[in-house]
Design an enzyme around this catalytic site. Structure first.
Site, PDB file in Angstrom:
ATOM      1  N   THR A  91       5.241   4.786  18.418  1.00 45.42           N
ATOM      2  CA  THR A  91       6.271   3.758  18.217  1.00 45.42           C
ATOM      3  C   THR A  91       5.669   2.429  17.750  1.00 45.42           C
ATOM      4  O   THR A  91       4.505   2.134  18.007  1.00 45.42           O
ATOM      5  CB  THR A  91       7.042   3.514  19.525  1.00 45.42           C
ATOM      6  OG1 THR A  91       6.101   3.248  20.563  1.00 45.42           O
ATOM      7  CG2 THR A  91       7.882   4.717  19.894  1.00 45.42           C
ATOM      8  N   CYS A 133      -2.161   4.009  24.193  1.00 41.72           N
ATOM      9  CA  CYS A 133      -2.103   3.453  25.550  1.00 41.72           C
ATOM     10  C   CYS A 133      -3.165   2.360  25.733  1.00 41.72           C
ATOM     11  O   CYS A 133      -4.174   2.331  25.032  1.00 41.72           O
ATOM     12  CB  CYS A 133      -2.241   4.554  26.596  1.00 41.72           C
ATOM     13  SG  CYS A 133      -3.479   5.765  26.230  1.00 41.72           S
ATOM     14  N   ASN A 163      11.900   1.683  23.617  1.00 33.51           N
ATOM     15  CA  ASN A 163      11.657   2.206  24.968  1.00 33.51           C
ATOM     16  C   ASN A 163      10.397   1.604  25.554  1.00 33.51           C
ATOM     17  O   ASN A 163       9.463   1.237  24.837  1.00 33.51           O
ATOM     18  CB  ASN A 163      11.602   3.742  24.957  1.00 33.51           C
ATOM     19  CG  ASN A 163      10.202   4.262  24.732  1.00 33.51           C
ATOM     20  OD1 ASN A 163       9.387   4.362  25.662  1.00 33.51           O
ATOM     21  ND2 ASN A 163       9.878   4.572  23.484  1.00 33.51           N
ATOM     22  N   ILE A 209       8.958   3.218  28.729  1.00 31.32           N
ATOM     23  CA  ILE A 209       8.996   4.132  29.885  1.00 31.32           C
ATOM     24  C   ILE A 209       7.794   3.871  30.791  1.00 31.32           C
ATOM     25  O   ILE A 209       7.889   3.949  32.011  1.00 31.32           O
ATOM     26  CB  ILE A 209       8.996   5.612  29.410  1.00 31.32           C
ATOM     27  CG1 ILE A 209      10.112   5.878  28.391  1.00 31.32           C
ATOM     28  CG2 ILE A 209       9.086   6.567  30.605  1.00 31.32           C
ATOM     29  CD1 ILE A 209      11.518   5.735  28.881  1.00 31.32           C
ATOM     30  N   GLY A 210       6.657   3.562  30.180  1.00 34.40           N
ATOM     31  CA  GLY A 210       5.467   3.289  30.988  1.00 34.40           C
ATOM     32  C   GLY A 210       4.813   4.568  31.510  1.00 34.40           C
ATOM     33  O   GLY A 210       4.198   4.561  32.586  1.00 34.40           O
ATOM     34  N   GLY A 224      12.913   6.100  15.872  1.00 35.87           N
ATOM     35  CA  GLY A 224      14.173   6.429  15.204  1.00 35.87           C
ATOM     36  C   GLY A 224      14.169   6.079  13.725  1.00 35.87           C
ATOM     37  O   GLY A 224      13.141   5.679  13.171  1.00 35.87           O
ATOM     38  N   THR A 260      13.443  10.880  18.635  1.00 35.04           N
ATOM     39  CA  THR A 260      14.694  10.164  18.925  1.00 35.04           C
ATOM     40  C   THR A 260      15.933  10.933  18.451  1.00 35.04           C
ATOM     41  O   THR A 260      16.966  10.919  19.132  1.00 35.04           O
ATOM     42  CB  THR A 260      14.631   8.756  18.281  1.00 35.04           C
ATOM     43  OG1 THR A 260      13.481   8.095  18.821  1.00 35.04           O
ATOM     44  CG2 THR A 260      15.860   7.941  18.594  1.00 35.04           C
ATOM     45  N   LYS A 268       5.590  15.471  27.307  1.00 34.31           N
ATOM     46  CA  LYS A 268       5.508  14.005  27.442  1.00 34.31           C
ATOM     47  C   LYS A 268       4.115  13.663  27.953  1.00 34.31           C
ATOM     48  O   LYS A 268       3.359  14.546  28.377  1.00 34.31           O
ATOM     49  CB  LYS A 268       6.613  13.476  28.350  1.00 34.31           C
ATOM     50  CG  LYS A 268       6.397  13.681  29.836  1.00 34.31           C
ATOM     51  CD  LYS A 268       7.662  13.388  30.598  1.00 34.31           C
ATOM     52  CE  LYS A 268       7.916  11.912  30.677  1.00 34.31           C
ATOM     53  NZ  LYS A 268       7.879  11.395  32.057  1.00 34.31           N
TER      54      LYS A 268
HETATM   55  C1  LIG Z   1      11.552   7.745  25.292  1.00 38.00           C
HETATM   56  C2  LIG Z   1      10.283   7.966  24.543  1.00 38.00           C
HETATM   57  C3  LIG Z   1       9.126   8.354  25.228  1.00 38.00           C
HETATM   58  C4  LIG Z   1       7.920   8.563  24.542  1.00 38.00           C
HETATM   59  N1  LIG Z   1       6.817   8.955  25.244  1.00 38.00           N
HETATM   60  C5  LIG Z   1       5.654   9.203  24.575  1.00 38.00           C
HETATM   61  C6  LIG Z   1       4.499   9.678  25.279  1.00 38.00           C
HETATM   62  O1  LIG Z   1       4.533   9.908  26.494  1.00 38.00           O
HETATM   63  N2  LIG Z   1       3.355   9.867  24.553  1.00 38.00           N
HETATM   64  C7  LIG Z   1       3.300   9.651  23.195  1.00 38.00           C
HETATM   65  O2  LIG Z   1       2.241   9.853  22.589  1.00 38.00           O
HETATM   66  N3  LIG Z   1       4.384   9.243  22.499  1.00 38.00           N
HETATM   67  C8  LIG Z   1       5.549   9.013  23.158  1.00 38.00           C
HETATM   68  N4  LIG Z   1       6.665   8.602  22.458  1.00 38.00           N
HETATM   69  C9  LIG Z   1       6.590   8.425  20.980  1.00 38.00           C
HETATM   70  C10 LIG Z   1       7.180   9.652  20.246  1.00 38.00           C
HETATM   71  O3  LIG Z   1       6.468  10.826  20.536  1.00 38.00           O
HETATM   72  C11 LIG Z   1       7.183   9.425  18.723  1.00 38.00           C
HETATM   73  O4  LIG Z   1       5.875   9.223  18.270  1.00 38.00           O
HETATM   74  C12 LIG Z   1       8.048   8.228  18.311  1.00 38.00           C
HETATM   75  O5  LIG Z   1       9.213   8.148  19.104  1.00 38.00           O
HETATM   76  C13 LIG Z   1       8.458   8.302  16.839  1.00 38.00           C
HETATM   77  O6  LIG Z   1       9.210   9.458  16.559  1.00 38.00           O
HETATM   78  P1  LIG Z   1      10.844   9.460  16.491  1.00 38.00           P
HETATM   79  O7  LIG Z   1      11.240   8.325  15.616  1.00 38.00           O
HETATM   80  O8  LIG Z   1      11.209  10.814  15.954  1.00 38.00           O
HETATM   81  O9  LIG Z   1      11.316   9.270  17.900  1.00 38.00           O
HETATM   82  C14 LIG Z   1       7.874   8.376  23.130  1.00 38.00           C
HETATM   83  C15 LIG Z   1       9.037   8.000  22.453  1.00 38.00           C
HETATM   84  C16 LIG Z   1      10.230   7.793  23.132  1.00 38.00           C
HETATM   85  C17 LIG Z   1      11.469   7.410  22.343  1.00 38.00           C
END
Ligand SMILES: Cc1cc2nc3c(=O)[nH]c(=O)nc-3n(C[C@H](O)[C@H](O)[C@H](O)COP(=O)(O)O)c2cc1C
Length: 320
Positions: free
Chosen positions: A202, A137, A73, A75-76, A226, A281, A49
């Protein structure tokens, strides 16, 4: 020969499957699972993360809201900061016996440089295989607009990280989909010396609780992930593969991320031009998703007498 073997520049992986940053924690989340060894064997690398220079408490709750076809999400970037990460969490990650890629976030170019310095110099950090630079970010110095929205800023961040990173450290620039033309920040990252690209992070979104008549997330807005975002991720991978010669000829491989929940989704990303894929996700729904995807990809390759490397970008036809 292993049909799933994947090369991200200098890094050879047994499987094209990566954890998507922020969705698999950084420490014991995998280890406490039943069948964790099997899950780890299905992975090619572990992406952590987001790690920041200083500890961050994260955003106010509520931080996660389910939508009909995905997850919002905010999360920050809650985390304990780079020094505690290297001291307490990294040794546990190395016990997974997988290449570890550390996802990094910062609020300025200088902070990205300092953070990379810690991940390069600290003795315990010597075994880190790569850095994934999160340019989604906010750039605090520029009033909070994301670095990723401005190709010039993407270039500056990548240059700063590349300059401080160990030469053998893989640098992956993780692009934001919240832009008009994904090819522009991608080209800027390549020009600045990134080894690979990953996409997508995202998509900005929100939800309203009609009971309280207020925004559902404590931070009002968040990021959508997702199944809903898979077509967007696929499109962006395909665009970069088509438009950027470095991506097409494999000099700058792409890690496809966004809405992958089944082996067919992963294969679509490979056919669009990805070399590896990240799953986020879907792992919240089924922790064995990596095993299912790995097995499905193997079966496909066996049945069609092919290998993933041969399928990369095939959807574009011979002209690319
Ligand atoms: C709960 C959560 C936390 C995430 N934290 C980060 C992060 O810290 N750094 C980052 O580059 N992407 C972060 N992402 C983005 C994911 O790595 C990914 O790019 C995004 O969720 C799309 O993929 P998915 O549809 O398979 O979840 C986060 C996503 C989620 C759902």
């Amino acid at each position: 020969m292993n049909p799933l073997e994947t090369r991200l520049k200098t890094l050879t992986l047994n499987s094209p499957l990566l954890t998507a940053s922020g969705t698999s924690g950084t420490t014991d989340e995998m280890a406490c699972l039943h069948g964790a060894r099997g899950i780890l064997r299905a992975l090619g690398a572990f992406v952590t993360k987001g790690v920041t220079l200083r500890p961050r408490p994260g955003n106010p709750e509520v931080r996660v809201v389910e939508t009909r076809a995905g997850l919002l999400n905010s999360i920050g970037l809650q985390n304990s900061g780079v020094k505690a990460f290297v001291r307490n969490e990294l040794p546990k990650l190395h016990a997974y016996r997988l290449p570890v890629i550390v996802n990094i976030s910062a609020g300025s170019v200088e902070e990205f440089a300092e953070l990379t310095g810690h991940l390069t110099r600290l003795d315990q950090a010597k075994r880190i295989a790569g850095l994934e630079i999160n340019v989604s970010c906010p750039n605090i110095a520029a009033g909070g607009a994301a670095f990723g929205a401005d190709p010039a800023m993407v270039g500056k961040v990548v240059r700063a990280v590349r300059k401080r990173a160990r030469r053998d450290m893989l640098t992956i620039t993780k692009l934001s989909p919240n832009v008009t033309r994904i090819v522009e920040p991608a080209a800027a990252a390549i020009e600045a010396g990134t080894d690979a690209l990953s996409m997508i992070n995202t998509l900005r979104g929100t939800a309203i609780d009609i009971g309280t008549r207020r925004f559902s997330l404590g931070n009002r807005t968040g990021g959508l992930s997702g199944p809903a975002i898979k077509p967007v991720g696929l499109y962006m991978v395909g665009e970069c593969f088509r438009a950027l010669p470095e991506c097409r000829d494999g000099r700058v491989p792409i890690v496809g991320i966004g809405g992958i929940a089944a082996w067919e989704d992963a294969l679509e990303y490979i056919m669009a031009g990805a070399t590896a894929v990240g799953v986020g996700t879907a792992w919240f729904v089924d922790p064995h998703v990596f095993v299912r995807i790995r097995d499905g990809l193997k079966r496909y390759c066996r049945e069609h007498k092919t290998a993933l490397a041969e399928l990369r970008g095939c959807a574009h036809g011979r002209q690319g």
